[in-house]
Design an enzyme around this catalytic site. Structure first.
Site, short mmCIF file in Angstrom:
data_model
loop_
_atom_site.label_atom_id
_atom_site.label_comp_id
_atom_site.label_asym_id
_atom_site.label_seq_id
_atom_site.Cartn_x
_atom_site.Cartn_y
_atom_site.Cartn_z
N SER A 59 -12.34 8.35 2.67
CA SER A 59 -11.96 8.19 4.07
C SER A 59 -12.26 9.46 4.87
O SER A 59 -12.20 10.57 4.32
CB SER A 59 -10.46 7.88 4.14
OG SER A 59 -9.99 8.07 5.45
N TYR B 258 -1.79 9.61 2.42
CA TYR B 258 -2.95 8.71 2.32
C TYR B 258 -4.21 9.54 2.10
O TYR B 258 -5.00 9.29 1.18
CB TYR B 258 -3.07 7.87 3.61
CG TYR B 258 -4.39 7.14 3.71
CD1 TYR B 258 -4.73 6.13 2.82
CD2 TYR B 258 -5.33 7.49 4.69
CE1 TYR B 258 -5.95 5.48 2.90
CE2 TYR B 258 -6.55 6.84 4.78
CZ TYR B 258 -6.85 5.84 3.88
OH TYR B 258 -8.07 5.20 3.95
#
Ligand SMILES: NC(=O)c1ccc[n+]([C@@H]2O[C@H](COP(=O)([O-])OP(=O)(O)OC[C@H]3O[C@@H](n4cnc5c(N)ncnc54)[C@H](O)[C@@H]3O)[C@@H](O)[C@H]2O)c1
Length: 338
Positions: free
Chosen positions: A140, A165
């Site tokens: 990501s 995350y």
């Protein structure tokens, strides 16, 4: 060619599954169908691919794509995964399954470690055990944290994640590197930049904003609108992944002798949040009720992908302008009902 796509009922997995099936590639999909967001949307995406799930663990064949099979399975269920690997040969594994979302990671950090770290380890172990050639996995843009060096290059230092995350995604890159180093598994990590489009994720700004604008309820504009994102249309993401899948002969090494590589996959042009909202308003035909608020914990100020590396290796050139992408997205949004 047969590929395993994990997270195939998710936003990106669904679109990728359809695209690869249309290219005649055999796809085996798995997804836990968790309840992070409305599971009806995941079932609707599966139905769109000709899959009706009866129960956990049962293999279903698509009524629309002869090469598509699906099984509801969790990455943390090693026994179930093991039986899938034992019964099939995969030329390539594409790991998209993960607990996504930055904000939810502030309140549910353990879920991220379970799916994104322990679950990912299961995938790596099975790749090793069953001698898989290639693992493509979702990382990501969030690994760049609040880096001010823009555009973000793969070579930048990324060890200051702003959320759990992001920390789990960075962990995936490290774990993949280790398996490339130890076992010569070819690993390709893709840092996705804010993906939007039809069938998108209801926890992300495009759908949240579109819903609020249509219903005249306020949208929360974080950091008083002073944010920018490299919004990337879903078709461009799928095209990028498909190019990698279809070029198995190319083995890149970020470190000589270790077949591990990381690529940014984004549009390559940051858009100010207010401009994004303006385009949504234009396409929905209504002005948003805006509630300007402070920056959210875990969020970053800007994202901006340098995609030179992916372009050089795979000829990746995102083709969808924000204007066209939002028009397509809103056309879908206006007609879609769960
Ligand atoms: N959409 C984006 O903008 C974006 C940006 C950066 C990275 N990513 C990454 O790309 C991947 C796909 O994202 P998405 O937007 O399609 O998200 P998504 O949530 O729509 O899809 C992920 C799918 O994985 C499944 N899943 C979650 N945990 C699982 C587990 N333990 N076992 C099996 N399945 C599990 C979920 O049920 C879901 O269907 C994720 O890894 C995400 O972190 C997405």
């Amino acid at each position: 060619m047969q590929v395993l796509i994990t997270g195939s009922a998710g936003f990106i997995g669904f679109h990728l599954t359809k695209a690869l099936c249309r290219q005649g590639i055999q796809v085996y999909g798995i997804d836990s169908l968790n309840h992070y967001y409305d599971v009806k949307l995941k079932h609707a995406r599966l139905k769109e691919c000709g899959i009706e799930v009866a129960r956990y663990g049962e293999e279903c064949a698509s009524s629309l794509y002869s090469g598509y099979r699906f099984r509801q399975a969790d990455l943390c269920d090693k026994e179930m995964l093991e039986s899938i690997f034992a019964e099939n040969h995969f030329d390539c594994i594409i790991n998209l399954a993960a607990q996504a979302g930055v904000r939810y990671s502030l309140t549910h950090p353990e879920t991220y470690v379970e799916s994104n770290v322990a679950g990912f380890l299961n995938i790596l172990e099975l790749c090793r055990e069953y001698h898989c050639d290639r693992l493509i996995y979702a990382s990501s843009s969030s690994v760049y944290g609040n880096s001010r060096e823009v555009p973000f290059k793969e070579s930048a230092r990324v060890d200051q994640p702003a959320s759990i995350y992001a920390a789990t995604k960075k962990s995936n890159e490290l774990m993949a590197y280790t398996y490339s180093w130890l076992y010569h598994l070819q690993t390709i990590g893709l840092r996705f930049f804010t993906v939007y489009g039809p069938w998108g994720r209801p926890d992300m700004a495009p759908i949240l904003f579109a819903q609020s604008i249509s219903q005249d309820t306020p949208i929360k504009v974080f950091n008083n609108g002073k944010l920018s994102r490299d919004f990337t249309y879903i078709d461009d993401i799928v095209e990028g992944i498909a190019r990698i899948v279809n070029k198995p002969g190319l083995v890149r090494e970020d470190t000589p002798g270790v077949p591990a590589v990381i690529y940014n996959i984004g549009h390559g042009s940051p858009v100010k949040l207010m401009e994004f909202i303006r385009l949504l308003e234009k396409n929905i035909g209504k002005e948003a009720v805006k509630e300007f608020t402070e920056m959210q914990a875990g969020d970053v100020y800007q994202t901006w992908a340098d995609t030179t590396k992916l372009r050089k290796d795979y000829g990746y050139t995102p083709a969808t302008s924000l204007e066209d992408g939002i028009r397509e997205f809103i056309e879908w949004f206006k007609t879609f009902k769960l």
